[in-house]
Design a protein around this motif. Structure first.
Motif, short mmCIF file in Angstrom:
data_model
loop_
_atom_site.label_atom_id
_atom_site.label_comp_id
_atom_site.label_asym_id
_atom_site.label_seq_id
_atom_site.Cartn_x
_atom_site.Cartn_y
_atom_site.Cartn_z
N UNK A 50 0.86 -1.15 0.17
CA UNK A 50 -0.11 -0.02 -0.11
C UNK A 50 0.65 1.20 0.15
N UNK A 51 1.89 1.31 0.94
CA UNK A 51 2.66 2.60 0.78
C UNK A 51 3.35 2.77 -0.42
N UNK A 52 3.81 1.63 -1.42
CA UNK A 52 4.34 1.79 -2.67
C UNK A 52 3.08 2.24 -3.60
N UNK A 53 1.77 1.98 -3.38
CA UNK A 53 0.92 2.31 -4.23
C UNK A 53 0.45 3.81 -3.91
N UNK A 54 0.62 4.27 -2.57
CA UNK A 54 0.32 5.57 -2.64
C UNK A 54 1.31 6.69 -2.51
N UNK A 55 2.55 5.97 -2.83
CA UNK A 55 3.79 6.86 -2.96
C UNK A 55 4.10 7.52 -1.55
N UNK A 57 6.56 7.51 0.42
CA UNK A 57 8.05 8.08 0.58
C UNK A 57 7.74 9.51 0.31
N UNK A 58 7.46 9.94 -0.85
CA UNK A 58 7.21 11.44 -1.59
C UNK A 58 5.95 12.17 -0.31
N UNK A 59 4.98 11.51 -0.05
CA UNK A 59 4.00 12.08 0.79
C UNK A 59 4.58 12.25 2.28
N UNK A 60 5.46 11.59 2.86
CA UNK A 60 5.97 11.64 3.99
C UNK A 60 6.86 12.83 4.03
N UNK A 61 7.71 13.01 2.87
CA UNK A 61 8.59 14.17 2.85
C UNK A 61 7.80 15.46 2.76
N UNK A 62 6.56 15.47 2.05
CA UNK A 62 5.73 16.75 1.98
C UNK A 62 5.10 16.90 3.34
N UNK A 63 4.57 15.98 3.80
CA UNK A 63 3.52 16.23 5.04
C UNK A 63 4.34 15.81 6.30
#
Length: 83
Positions: A50-55, A57-63
């Protein structure tokens, strides 16, 4: 680096989700991997996918700052009857 200890928590999930969970665990244990699979193993693999599906790593960096401020961990314990 110190290895974190396992932490238990309770999930309330619908019977059909429990059934799917049990079926997947059985299939991974006896058909696919042919070695013992714990519920933690199954949950980790599902969440990783699921983490791969929702991206993730990128979302964590942003939020990450937002998440840190709001506190993302669920409350522990039961709600008070008094409110």
């Amino acid at each position: 680096m110190k290895k974190k200890k396992a932490q238990s928590f309770t999930l309330t999930i619908k019977p059909e989700v429990i059934q799917l969970f049990n079926e997947i665990q059985w299939l991974k244990t006896y058909v696919i991997d042919k070695q013992r699979q714990t519920r933690g193993d199954i949950l980790h693999e599902a969440l990783s996918d699921l983490a791969v599906k929702i991206n993730h790593a990128k979302l964590i960096k942003t939020h990450s700052e937002e998440m840190e401020k709001s506190g993302i961990a669920p409350d522990v314990g039961r709600k008070s009857i008094k409110g």
